[in-house]
Design a protein around this motif. Structure first.
Motif: not given
Length: 139
Positions: A40, A50-51, A53-55, A57-58
């Motif tokens: 990832y 997905v922005p 920031g979301g990536r 976080f994931m």
């Protein structure tokens, strides 16, 4: 020295092979989650819906899950009774995730997730495991 469960008994129960197998399978799952996190990470800059920031976080969730799974594996080996619930919950979610993958191009991935999860679930209820954790006497 690591204290074994069943401290109230005169001699601690020996660590059954099923505990070693559970801990080993959980450790392999932790390595698998860490490998997914590394993959990832390598894809973090790729375009997608997905922005960033979301990536990120994931990615943090994946790394956290790998660390948690490794901690559970270590504490299963040490004989901590709380780990049975943690391992069981992880395996149930792994089965839920694996079943839809079976069929088509992802069959191997689904089976690869389902087989260790099933083995761990069965081993968690082995009478030697429950006796080792101090839940009931070995029969």
């Amino acid at each position: 020295m690591i204290s074994e469960p069943n401290a109230d008994q005169t001699a601690p129960l020996p660590r059954p092979a099923s505990i070693v197998a559970i801990a080993g399978l959980l450790a392999l799952e932790a390595v698998g989650v860490l490998a997914a996190a590394l993959w990832y990470l390598s894809q973090l800059g790729a375009p997608g819906p997905v922005p960033l920031g979301g990536r990120i976080f994931m990615l943090a969730l994946l790394v956290g899950a790998a660390v948690w799974q490794a901690a559970v594996a270590l504490n299963v080996f040490r004989g901590r009774p709380w780990t049975r619930a943690a391992a069981l919950v992880w395996q149930v979610f792994q089965v839920i995730f694996a079943v839809p993958l079976i069929g088509g191009a992802t069959t191997l991935a689904g089976v690869g997730l389902l087989v260790p999860a099933g083995a761990i679930i069965v081993l968690l209820f082995d009478p030697r495991v429950t006796a080792f954790y101090g839940d009931r006497a070995e029969r």
